[in-house]
Write a protein that holds these residues in place. Structure first.
Motif, PDB file in Angstrom:
ATOM      1  N   SER A 188      41.521 -35.561  -9.067  1.00 49.56           N
ATOM      2  CA  SER A 188      40.223 -35.625  -8.401  1.00 49.56           C
ATOM      3  C   SER A 188      39.953 -37.036  -7.879  1.00 49.56           C
ATOM      4  CB  SER A 188      39.104 -35.164  -9.336  1.00 49.56           C
ATOM      5  OG  SER A 188      38.981 -36.023 -10.441  1.00 49.56           O
ATOM      6  N   PHE A 191      41.886 -37.424  -4.649  1.00 48.07           N
ATOM      7  CA  PHE A 191      41.254 -36.776  -3.495  1.00 48.07           C
ATOM      8  C   PHE A 191      40.019 -37.541  -3.049  1.00 48.07           C
ATOM      9  CE2 PHE A 191      43.840 -32.938  -4.278  1.00 48.07           C
ATOM     10  CZ  PHE A 191      44.264 -32.744  -2.975  1.00 48.07           C
ATOM     11  N   ASN A 192      39.300 -38.114  -3.998  1.00 49.66           N
ATOM     12  CA  ASN A 192      38.144 -38.920  -3.615  1.00 49.66           C
ATOM     13  C   ASN A 192      38.574 -40.150  -2.824  1.00 49.66           C
ATOM     14  OD1 ASN A 192      36.224 -37.272  -4.562  1.00 49.66           O
ATOM     15  ND2 ASN A 192      35.662 -38.489  -6.344  1.00 49.66           N
ATOM     16  N   ALA A 195      39.482 -39.092   0.556  1.00 49.52           N
ATOM     17  CA  ALA A 195      38.304 -38.868   1.396  1.00 49.52           C
ATOM     18  C   ALA A 195      37.817 -40.193   1.980  1.00 49.52           C
ATOM     19  CB  ALA A 195      37.201 -38.217   0.569  1.00 49.52           C
ATOM     20  N   THR A 200      41.646 -37.248   8.677  1.00 50.74           N
ATOM     21  CA  THR A 200      41.881 -35.826   8.414  1.00 50.74           C
ATOM     22  C   THR A 200      43.359 -35.517   8.279  1.00 50.74           C
ATOM     23  OG1 THR A 200      39.914 -35.309   9.683  1.00 50.74           O
ATOM     24  CG2 THR A 200      41.419 -33.509   9.257  1.00 50.74           C
ATOM     25  N   LEU A 203      44.643 -36.333   4.929  1.00 52.42           N
ATOM     26  CA  LEU A 203      44.192 -35.345   3.947  1.00 52.42           C
ATOM     27  C   LEU A 203      45.026 -34.073   4.020  1.00 52.42           C
ATOM     28  CD1 LEU A 203      42.069 -34.724   1.820  1.00 52.42           C
ATOM     29  CD2 LEU A 203      40.604 -33.863   3.639  1.00 52.42           C
ATOM     30  N   LEU A 204      45.310 -33.639   5.235  1.00 52.65           N
ATOM     31  CA  LEU A 204      46.114 -32.420   5.400  1.00 52.65           C
ATOM     32  C   LEU A 204      47.523 -32.624   4.843  1.00 52.65           C
ATOM     33  CD1 LEU A 204      44.978 -31.295   8.965  1.00 52.65           C
ATOM     34  CD2 LEU A 204      44.721 -29.960   6.863  1.00 52.65           C
ATOM     35  N   GLY A 207      47.328 -33.033   1.045  1.00 52.40           N
ATOM     36  CA  GLY A 207      46.927 -31.734   0.483  1.00 52.40           C
ATOM     37  C   GLY A 207      48.113 -30.782   0.444  1.00 52.40           C
ATOM     38  N   GLU A 211      49.934 -29.076  -2.899  1.00 53.23           N
ATOM     39  CA  GLU A 211      50.203 -27.637  -2.998  1.00 53.23           C
ATOM     40  C   GLU A 211      51.694 -27.382  -3.222  1.00 53.23           C
ATOM     41  OE1 GLU A 211      47.913 -25.279  -0.257  1.00 53.23           O
ATOM     42  OE2 GLU A 211      49.476 -23.751  -0.272  1.00 53.23           O
TER      43      GLU A 211
ATOM     44  N   LEU B 187      43.056 -25.354  -6.886  1.00 53.11           N
ATOM     45  CA  LEU B 187      42.447 -26.631  -6.535  1.00 53.11           C
ATOM     46  C   LEU B 187      43.123 -27.219  -5.296  1.00 53.11           C
ATOM     47  CD1 LEU B 187      40.161 -28.291  -7.703  1.00 53.11           C
ATOM     48  CD2 LEU B 187      41.828 -29.620  -8.985  1.00 53.11           C
ATOM     49  N   PHE B 191      41.362 -27.961  -1.631  1.00 52.07           N
ATOM     50  CA  PHE B 191      41.367 -29.238  -0.914  1.00 52.07           C
ATOM     51  C   PHE B 191      41.990 -29.086   0.466  1.00 52.07           C
ATOM     52  CE2 PHE B 191      40.371 -31.456  -4.934  1.00 52.07           C
ATOM     53  CZ  PHE B 191      39.358 -32.257  -4.439  1.00 52.07           C
ATOM     54  N   ASN B 192      42.991 -28.227   0.568  1.00 53.74           N
ATOM     55  CA  ASN B 192      43.572 -27.996   1.892  1.00 53.74           C
ATOM     56  C   ASN B 192      42.559 -27.341   2.827  1.00 53.74           C
ATOM     57  OD1 ASN B 192      45.963 -29.181   1.452  1.00 53.74           O
ATOM     58  ND2 ASN B 192      47.187 -27.335   1.302  1.00 53.74           N
ATOM     59  N   LEU B 194      39.421 -27.600   2.556  1.00 53.98           N
ATOM     60  CA  LEU B 194      38.414 -28.634   2.801  1.00 53.98           C
ATOM     61  C   LEU B 194      38.883 -29.577   3.915  1.00 53.98           C
ATOM     62  CD1 LEU B 194      35.707 -29.340   1.566  1.00 53.98           C
ATOM     63  CD2 LEU B 194      36.868 -30.542  -0.256  1.00 53.98           C
ATOM     64  N   ALA B 195      40.161 -29.897   3.881  1.00 51.28           N
ATOM     65  CA  ALA B 195      40.706 -30.752   4.939  1.00 51.28           C
ATOM     66  C   ALA B 195      40.538 -30.081   6.294  1.00 51.28           C
ATOM     67  CB  ALA B 195      42.184 -31.034   4.662  1.00 51.28           C
ATOM     68  N   SER B 196      40.676 -28.763   6.316  1.00 52.72           N
ATOM     69  CA  SER B 196      40.569 -28.044   7.587  1.00 52.72           C
ATOM     70  C   SER B 196      39.149 -28.075   8.148  1.00 52.72           C
ATOM     71  CB  SER B 196      41.000 -26.582   7.414  1.00 52.72           C
ATOM     72  OG  SER B 196      42.304 -26.535   6.896  1.00 52.72           O
ATOM     73  N   LYS B 198      37.480 -30.656   8.402  1.00 55.16           N
ATOM     74  CA  LYS B 198      37.447 -31.921   9.151  1.00 55.16           C
ATOM     75  C   LYS B 198      36.072 -32.580   9.102  1.00 55.16           C
ATOM     76  CE  LYS B 198      41.303 -30.665  12.032  1.00 55.16           C
ATOM     77  NZ  LYS B 198      41.977 -30.647  13.284  1.00 55.16           N
ATOM     78  N   THR B 200      34.289 -35.474   6.781  1.00 54.84           N
ATOM     79  CA  THR B 200      34.503 -36.445   5.707  1.00 54.84           C
ATOM     80  C   THR B 200      33.434 -36.348   4.635  1.00 54.84           C
ATOM     81  OG1 THR B 200      35.488 -37.924   7.304  1.00 54.84           O
ATOM     82  CG2 THR B 200      34.871 -38.883   5.222  1.00 54.84           C
ATOM     83  N   LEU B 203      34.070 -33.602   2.268  1.00 52.23           N
ATOM     84  CA  LEU B 203      35.163 -33.940   1.360  1.00 52.23           C
ATOM     85  C   LEU B 203      34.673 -34.858   0.237  1.00 52.23           C
ATOM     86  CD1 LEU B 203      38.162 -33.678   0.830  1.00 52.23           C
ATOM     87  CD2 LEU B 203      38.527 -35.643   2.302  1.00 52.23           C
ATOM     88  N   LEU B 204      33.855 -35.837   0.611  1.00 50.23           N
ATOM     89  CA  LEU B 204      33.337 -36.758  -0.403  1.00 50.23           C
ATOM     90  C   LEU B 204      32.446 -36.031  -1.413  1.00 50.23           C
ATOM     91  CD1 LEU B 204      32.528 -39.859   1.831  1.00 50.23           C
ATOM     92  CD2 LEU B 204      34.134 -39.823  -0.079  1.00 50.23           C
ATOM     93  N   GLY B 207      34.634 -33.662  -3.463  1.00 49.51           N
ATOM     94  CA  GLY B 207      35.501 -34.486  -4.311  1.00 49.51           C
ATOM     95  C   GLY B 207      34.746 -35.019  -5.515  1.00 49.51           C
ATOM     96  N   THR B 208      33.518 -35.459  -5.272  1.00 47.29           N
ATOM     97  CA  THR B 208      32.669 -35.923  -6.367  1.00 47.29           C
ATOM     98  C   THR B 208      32.407 -34.797  -7.359  1.00 47.29           C
ATOM     99  OG1 THR B 208      31.599 -37.502  -4.900  1.00 47.29           O
ATOM    100  CG2 THR B 208      30.403 -36.921  -6.908  1.00 47.29           C
ATOM    101  N   VAL B 210      34.290 -32.216  -8.020  1.00 47.81           N
ATOM    102  CA  VAL B 210      35.493 -31.942  -8.829  1.00 47.81           C
ATOM    103  C   VAL B 210      35.632 -32.989  -9.921  1.00 47.81           C
ATOM    104  CG1 VAL B 210      38.017 -31.841  -8.789  1.00 47.81           C
ATOM    105  CG2 VAL B 210      36.712 -30.731  -6.977  1.00 47.81           C
ATOM    106  N   GLU B 211      35.407 -34.232  -9.549  1.00 52.99           N
ATOM    107  CA  GLU B 211      35.509 -35.304 -10.552  1.00 52.99           C
ATOM    108  C   GLU B 211      34.453 -35.111 -11.648  1.00 52.99           C
ATOM    109  OE1 GLU B 211      36.286 -39.155  -8.829  1.00 52.99           O
ATOM    110  OE2 GLU B 211      35.323 -40.108 -10.535  1.00 52.99           O
TER     111      GLU B 211
END
Lengths: 395, 395
Positions: A188, A191-192, A195, A200, A203-204, A207, A211, B187, B191-192, B194-196, B198, B200, B203-204, B207-208, B210-211
């Motif tokens: 986590s 990923f933070n 971010a 992007t 991240l892709l 990510g 996976e 997970l 995230f993947n 989430l990346a899609s 696009k 930010t 994501l932040l 991401g927070t 999840v943490e």
């Protein structure tokens, strides 16, 4: 002397690096060097001598930066919950478990990219840009290391590992539950941090790598005997587990440096082939290495842990080995029989050839990069090529 | 009849939803409705009647969409490794383990936001924009559900759970290792996805969350007796474990709908307070519910699993309870003693009051949203307010 915002001197002092009993001096780690030459138009005096290059430990170029990253990671994981922080810190002991290999390769890749700033940037702009660029390179190295370690920890649980990388694995030392949480925590955090890069594509790519790591471990855990006996399945799993993270991170590093898609793909090819070559040589060492490493190979995660590239090549030569595999390796006599087939086959030799092929492909990717006039860039590329050679010698 | 790209009719047919033995007809789920009214300037006829509103099951408004998401998630996890896919699929059985509660709240939040397109969008542009908007709303709901389920699975391992949500938990049914991988897999997919998006900020925020989930579980697992006895520590942990994901996702939903920071913060407040109210009511049910739920409370993850809000309030009234807590609950007699203190204290009543306070704060956040002329938007807000009332009644 210019001081970096994090308090580290850009002229990082004398580095004493041991290689073949020879100590040499490296005044500047390459990312700092590159920033320095970008900012002050100085030229590194360090690595021009070809004799020195031949003796170069490729990672020594980034030793200072890697120490910095290891230190930052240790601080980073000192979170709100001390017990978890100590667990996470445990695996960032430089040179012990994680070895920080991903960071080392990535920092070299970062400095192997020809990062340009405009000839006449706005006052202070070039400096700020170069520092920001270095920070993003470090951040990517940290993110990759965190993903790698998180995966390493979770794999340790899945594989019932009691030792990984020569010391007790986290799950063995601190129990599966805390290890699970430490892995989740690192993932986590990674990923933070990702971010925060606000990119992007990064991240892709990362990510996808995460996976792939999970898919690879699952492929290993759940494979049928038929799949265990397939070289194609094995190489796919090996890519997922041992090459996807490095290749995607190398590509990301190139993209963060403003490189073209073509250059980014070369960086990807380097990481992919280096990762594959490394794993194939590791497969050989499981059979030819110390009794300890041999034991590691045989007692690894699945009843079919012995079936790596050398055995798969032996199987191609001696299809009757399949009957032994079908019976499984609970019976130690079957391991002995499999080894007999291996030793009379060309399994080890063919695995080495395959590793050499991937090593060469990695080197070729570096050689295909557009020429650079920047000596630091050339030195880093040279170090990456040397690394491809070192890996197949497993020095 | 307009057909959505995914093959689902926008006019989704007759929904038969049971509430108090009353069946009613809902022709359009709200996201589709909202798209429809945006595109064709029609007005929903469904929820204008106040009598109907009173009887409304708030989630029925999004039942169709949630089924669609559950179906999509099941398809999504059918990955390259069938064993893992079946493990992941196991937890997306709508109405069984996961209950898809996050998706339901988020879709209502999505349709409670007043999404505007230009009065005269370019030909086809308004339609494309609205469809894209709906797809992103669904995607966020899916991502949140995947994070929730991944966390649920890993928590099950850490807590040695054999039952979660009334059925065998994944780790109990399929073993810790496969459960660990299934959680990692979900997970990484989250995230993947989430990346899609696009975005930010999305994501932040996620991401927070999840943490926070990991931090919350670690706080629970590693707390000292002193920390276990602190209401502040308890509420912080409860926010991390039970409210952070929902609040950050609700905020993200608002931002994806192009709302202001002020509106996004109201969405956050709604999610946070709803999550806290839900957990506090759950704490009460552990003591006042069925024998099964009582057992769940007592046999939960830590030796101090009994120490939730009701006991903490009882401890404020009867400081001598601390001596019992210090001894731990391995001895069932100590549980009995703690319960005696609880029943003669106002612990249950004060916990309910606290839950009601958070429920009211959630409702107030909805009421503070800028007025909307869109009836579907108003209906969704109303449903979210009804939900805050339902939660403290635990219907």
């Amino acid at each position: 002397m210019f001081i970096f915002p994090n308090g580290v001197s850009r002229i990082s002092g004398i580095l004493r690096t041991s290689f073949s009993g020879y100590y040499w001096l490296l005044p500047h780690p390459p990312c700092f060097l590159q920033c320095q030459s970008l900012l002050f138009h100085t030229t590194s005096q360090s690595l021009t001598d070809s004799a020195t290059k031949e003796q170069l430990d490729p990672f020594s170029l980034v030793a200072d930066e890697v120490s910095l990253i290891a230190q930052r990671l240790r601080s980073l994981v000192v979170a709100e919950v001390p017990k978890l922080a100590s667990a996470a810190e445990y695996v960032f002991k430089d040179g012990v478990e994680g070895k920080m290999t991903h960071s080392k390769v990535l920092l070299l890749m970062g400095s192997a990219m020809d990062f340009h700033v405009a000839e006449s940037p706005p006052q202070g702009g070039g400096c700020a840009l170069a520092i920001e660029h270095c920070k993003r390179q470090h951040s990517l190295a940290e993110i990759t290391e965190m993903i790698h370690v998180a995966n390493h920890i979770h794999d340790g649980i899945v594989d019932d590992a009691n030792k990984r990388g020569g010391i007790g694995s986290l799950n063995f030392v601190m129990g599966n539950k805390l290890a699970l949480l430490a892995g989740d925590f690192l993932l986590s955090r990674a990923f933070n941090a990702l971010a925060s890069l606000k990119n992007t594509e990064a991240l892709l790519l990362l990510g996808t790598a995460v996976e792939n790591l999970v898919t690879g471990e699952t492929m290993q855990m759940t494979a049928t005997v038929e799949q265990h006996c397939s070289m194609e399945y094995y190489m796919q799993k090996t890519y997922y587990k041992s090459a996807s993270l490095l290749s995607n991170s190398c590509k990301t590093m190139a993209l963060l440096s403003g490189q073209t898609a073509g250059v980014a793909n070369l960086a990807y090819e380097y990481g992919k082939n280096l990762g594959l070559a490394y794993q194939l040589m590791d497969d050989i060492l499981d059979f030819t290495g110390t009794p300890c490493s041999l034991e590691k190979g045989f007692l690894s995660n699945t009843p079919h842990g012995i079936i790596t590239a050398p055995i798969l090549f032996a199987l191609e030569e001696f299809p009757q080995l399949r009957a032994v595999i079908d019976q499984g390796f609970d019976n130690p006599a079957n391991i002995d029989t499999a080894l007999e087939y291996l030793w009379k086959s060309r399994g080890i030799e063919r695995t080495r050839k395959l590793a050499e092929k991937h090593s060469s492909l990695a080197a070729a990717a570096m050689d295909s990069l557009p020429d650079s006039n920047n000596e630091d860039v050339r030195n880093s590329r040279q170090a990456l090529v040397i690394l491809t050679q070192r890996i197949i010698r497993k020095e």
